[in-house]
Design an enzyme around this catalytic site. Structure first.
Site, PDB file in Angstrom:
ATOM      1  N   LYS A 278     -14.469  54.697  -5.661  1.00 15.72           N
ATOM      2  CA  LYS A 278     -13.490  54.006  -6.493  1.00 15.72           C
ATOM      3  C   LYS A 278     -13.318  52.561  -6.025  1.00 15.72           C
ATOM      4  O   LYS A 278     -13.530  52.252  -4.853  1.00 15.72           O
ATOM      5  CB  LYS A 278     -12.117  54.700  -6.389  1.00 15.72           C
ATOM      6  CG  LYS A 278     -12.035  56.100  -6.925  1.00 15.72           C
ATOM      7  CD  LYS A 278     -10.636  56.668  -6.668  1.00 15.72           C
ATOM      8  CE  LYS A 278     -10.513  58.114  -7.116  1.00 15.72           C
ATOM      9  NZ  LYS A 278     -10.500  58.247  -8.587  1.00 15.72           N
ATOM     10  N   ARG A 352     -12.859  68.863 -11.009  1.00 17.94           N
ATOM     11  CA  ARG A 352     -13.340  69.978 -11.831  1.00 17.94           C
ATOM     12  C   ARG A 352     -14.309  70.873 -11.058  1.00 17.94           C
ATOM     13  O   ARG A 352     -14.463  72.045 -11.384  1.00 17.94           O
ATOM     14  CB  ARG A 352     -13.977  69.433 -13.110  1.00 17.94           C
ATOM     15  CG  ARG A 352     -15.199  68.576 -12.900  1.00 17.94           C
ATOM     16  CD  ARG A 352     -15.517  67.696 -14.101  1.00 17.94           C
ATOM     17  NE  ARG A 352     -14.542  66.616 -14.237  1.00 17.94           N
ATOM     18  CZ  ARG A 352     -14.544  65.723 -15.225  1.00 17.94           C
ATOM     19  NH1 ARG A 352     -15.465  65.793 -16.173  1.00 17.94           N
ATOM     20  NH2 ARG A 352     -13.635  64.771 -15.279  1.00 17.94           N
TER      21      ARG A 352
END
Length: 507
Positions: A278, A352
């Site tokens: 990020k 996920r």
């Protein structure tokens, strides 16, 4: 783990002259023709005098507005506080308006020891909402500052003035409010802990500590067991960190159970993005990426403390997502628990992957319903903003969660699972990829999770819903209502209410 101090409550209907307190809070609503003083134990003459001065005092009745005045002779309080409850619609004040007003007042009156809340109540539910709001508003994170100079302690004692003080159902309602608020505040504290304090093993230890004294079995699966049993999602995400992952299973069973429910929570204690790193600014709040697991943990504990006649199993999928020489790479393929393979195209779509393991594990126990909670996608914030969570999944479970959220006072909005999104997750080298269509990314992520919901004992797919709480789990702006800055405890109240609704429907 740091803990917020508990607040003490009592409810009275006696003359306020007999109650010595630091402040007396009454409500002011935002009416169509200006501010309106709500029903209170003040004398009629005192109300008339106050109403004549509202405009000069700048009182609007807007939510979060708090005006302090000198105490009146007909009360035992040193200060009279006018608390805004927001826009009035009709004659009935909602429980959430009262919850927010009470929380806002107690939050803003920190530094005082004893506050009397004389907000209007005509039902036990309203009294309970005021108590819950006050307990939530009193929350303070026991921070790691080296000095506490200038810090105001939270209000320690709250007295609620209500004509319902002698109602026989009040004690149980107040107990529920206390338990739920404690669960929310414990969730907030877990979220607020820095990642140097809360990482996979310490999160697992905190779960065990919080469960002490409750009828909840806690099983902690370390990296050796996770590797042995094939939890490839959690192990893959966690392999780049020096702090190995954990799976925590919480089991609350009731002898009078009417349903078996499974809750699965995302517990990424820090999300750097991994190799798909990020930007620096995007990492600042990533200690909150375990808010789903924290909510699941404290929901199970609240159900146990309330003695609800259900079986609830919580699965906390805990890992730290870091870049290193051992981290997973884009194009790696992971084998999820149960055997499905996933090509990792973006290591920052890690939530996920750990959730997939948890959903398969939960499915293998054949629960009646599976609900998962996760700070899963930035797309959720784009679609619904910072305060509203998205719910997706089977229509029946999603609708029930939305109804529970409405009653609990949390903002949740249903979103679809379009069939055309599934092909975007196809992979040439594995059963599926971990990212697909970018537009509608919140829904694409939910479509991915749906692939890991198993079949029940009847051969039908287990009813399931997914809560994406990426925005509302963490408040980066100023405090409001009963909501503090940083961790909010989002989803606990919705989940507890949902479980209570399952019980009510079975009676």
């Amino acid at each position: 783990m740091s803990a917020s101090k508990n607040i003490s409550f009592n409810v009275i209907s006696t003359d306020l002259k007999k109650v010595t307190a630091d402040a007396l809070v009454i409500g002011v609503g935002k009416g169509a023709d200006g501010p309106v003083i709500l029903d209170s134990p003040l004398s009629a003459s005192a109300v008339v005098s106050l109403e004549a001065s509202l405009s000069a005092l700048g009182v609007s009745g807007a939510a979060d507005q708090l005006i302090r005045l000198p105490g009146l002779p007909d009360t035992g309080a040193k200060v009279l506080v006018l608390a805004g409850v927001g826009k009035l619609s009709g004659t009935e004040i909602t429980q959430e308006s009262l919850r927010r007003a009470a929380g806002s007042a107690i939050r803003q009156l920190s530094g005082l020891k004893h506050v009397v809340l004389a907000l209007p109540t005509t039902t036990v539910g309203q009294v309970s909402a005021i108590a819950e709001g006050a307990a939530l508003g009193a929350y303070q994170y026991a921070s790691l500052h080296s000095s506490t100079a200038g810090k105001k302690d939270p209000v320690a004692k709250v007295t609620i003035h209500s004509s319902l003080a002698k109602d026989p159902t009040l004690a149980a309602a107040l107990e529920r409010a206390s338990v739920v608020a404690k669960a929310v505040n414990a969730t907030r504290t877990l979220v607020n802990e820095p990642p140097s304090v809360l990482y996979p093993s310490t999160f697992a230890d905190a779960a065990k500590e919080l469960a002490k004294g409750l009828p909840v079995k806690v099983t902690i699966m370390d990296e050796k067991r996770l590797l042995k049993d094939g939890y490839g999602g959690i192990m893959g995400v966690g392999q780049g960190s020096s702090r190995p992952p954990r799976m925590v299973k919480l089991e609350y069973k009731s002898d009078k159970s009417v349903a078996d429910l499974a809750l699965v929570g995302k517990g990424i204690t820090f999300d750097s993005g991994g190799i798909s790193i990020k930007p620096g600014a995007g990492m600042v709040t990533m200690k909150c990426d375990m808010a789903g697991a924290a909510a699941v943990l404290n929901t199970v504990l609240a159900a146990a403390e309330l003695g609800l006649p259900v079986n609830v199993t919580g699965w906390l999928c805990i890992a730290e997502n870091m870049p290193s020489g051992t981290a997973i790479r884009p194009s790696d393929v992971l084998t999820i628990f149960g055997g499905k393979t996933v090509e990792v195209l973006n290591t920052d779509a890690e939530g996920r992957l750990v959730m997939a393991d948890g959903l398969v594990a939960a499915s293998q126990e054949f629960p009646d319903v599976i609900i998962d909670v996760a700070t899963l996608t930035g797309a959720q914030v784009v679609a619904l903003g910072h305060r509203t969570a998205g719910v997706m999944g089977d229509d029946g479970v999603s609708a029930a969660l939305k109804a529970a959220a409405d009653r609990a006072g949390e903002l949740v909005w249903p979103m679809p699972l379009p069939e055309e999104l599934r092909p975007s997750l196809d992979s040439p080298v594995a059963d599926m990829a971990n990212i697909g269509e970018r537009m509608g990314g919140m829904m694409t992520a939910a479509v991915f999770l749906q692939e890991f919901i198993g079949k029940g004992k009847d051969g039908e797919t287990i009813p399931w819903a997914h809560l994406d709480i990426a925005g509302p789990a963490f408040n980066e702006s100023a405090p409001y209502g009963y909501t503090p800055k940083q961790g909010t405890g989002m989803a606990v109240r919705t989940l507890v209410t949902y479980i209570e609704d399952v019980v009510a429907r079975s009676l």
